[in-house]
Design a protein around this motif. Sequence first.
Motif, PDB file in Angstrom:
ATOM      1  N   ARG A  79     -43.553  43.313 -31.982  1.00 34.58           N
ATOM      2  CA  ARG A  79     -44.629  42.697 -31.196  1.00 34.58           C
ATOM      3  C   ARG A  79     -45.776  42.192 -32.073  1.00 34.58           C
ATOM      4  NH1 ARG A  79     -45.233  46.885 -26.290  1.00 34.58           N
ATOM      5  NH2 ARG A  79     -46.805  47.591 -27.726  1.00 34.58           N
TER       6      ARG A  79
ATOM      7  N   SER B 264     -48.225  39.689 -33.482  1.00 31.25           N
ATOM      8  CA  SER B 264     -48.774  38.404 -33.046  1.00 31.25           C
ATOM      9  C   SER B 264     -48.866  37.411 -34.199  1.00 31.25           C
ATOM     10  CB  SER B 264     -50.146  38.592 -32.403  1.00 31.25           C
ATOM     11  OG  SER B 264     -51.084  39.008 -33.366  1.00 31.25           O
TER      12      SER B 264
ATOM     13  N   ASP C 194     -45.727  35.353 -33.983  1.00 30.58           N
ATOM     14  CA  ASP C 194     -45.472  34.772 -32.666  1.00 30.58           C
ATOM     15  C   ASP C 194     -46.224  33.449 -32.552  1.00 30.58           C
ATOM     16  OD1 ASP C 194     -45.245  34.070 -30.012  1.00 30.58           O
ATOM     17  OD2 ASP C 194     -45.987  35.977 -29.228  1.00 30.58           O
TER      18      ASP C 194
ATOM     19  N   SER D 286     -49.110  33.034 -30.006  1.00 33.63           N
ATOM     20  CA  SER D 286     -50.316  33.861 -30.062  1.00 33.63           C
ATOM     21  C   SER D 286     -51.536  33.108 -30.600  1.00 33.63           C
ATOM     22  CB  SER D 286     -50.072  35.112 -30.902  1.00 33.63           C
ATOM     23  OG  SER D 286     -49.924  34.750 -32.262  1.00 33.63           O
TER      24      SER D 286
ATOM     25  N   GLU E 291     -54.021  35.071 -32.870  1.00 38.52           N
ATOM     26  CA  GLU E 291     -54.705  36.271 -32.365  1.00 38.52           C
ATOM     27  C   GLU E 291     -54.485  37.436 -33.332  1.00 38.52           C
ATOM     28  OE1 GLU E 291     -53.247  37.203 -28.473  1.00 38.52           O
ATOM     29  OE2 GLU E 291     -53.549  35.165 -27.766  1.00 38.52           O
TER      30      GLU E 291
ATOM     31  N   CYS F  73     -53.341  40.904 -34.543  1.00 33.89           N
ATOM     32  CA  CYS F  73     -52.203  41.725 -34.143  1.00 33.89           C
ATOM     33  C   CYS F  73     -52.686  43.085 -33.619  1.00 33.89           C
ATOM     34  CB  CYS F  73     -51.271  41.921 -35.329  1.00 33.89           C
ATOM     35  SG  CYS F  73     -49.683  42.654 -34.873  1.00 33.89           S
TER      36      CYS F  73
END
Length: 71
Positions: A16, A18, A21, A24, A27, A29
């Motif tokens: 997960r 960020s 990603d 995101s 953003e 993490c």
Amino acid sequence: MPTDVELCPLCGQRNRCSQVDPTSNGEACWCFSAPISAAALARLSAEQIDKSCLCPNCAKGVAACGDEPKA
């Protein structure tokens, strides 16, 4: 299909992160403000430190989260 940078090196689950990603938009993490288990960090190889993202469970040091580092 997740890429290697999207997987926890300890358990192989999605981390997960960020930072990898594209949705995101840069953003911060989740791990930037979360305490990371010293025991989990000790299980990483020198090459994985600061280059691999743990999943939240492994970062917390959850015992069932990956007993052996993934190659």
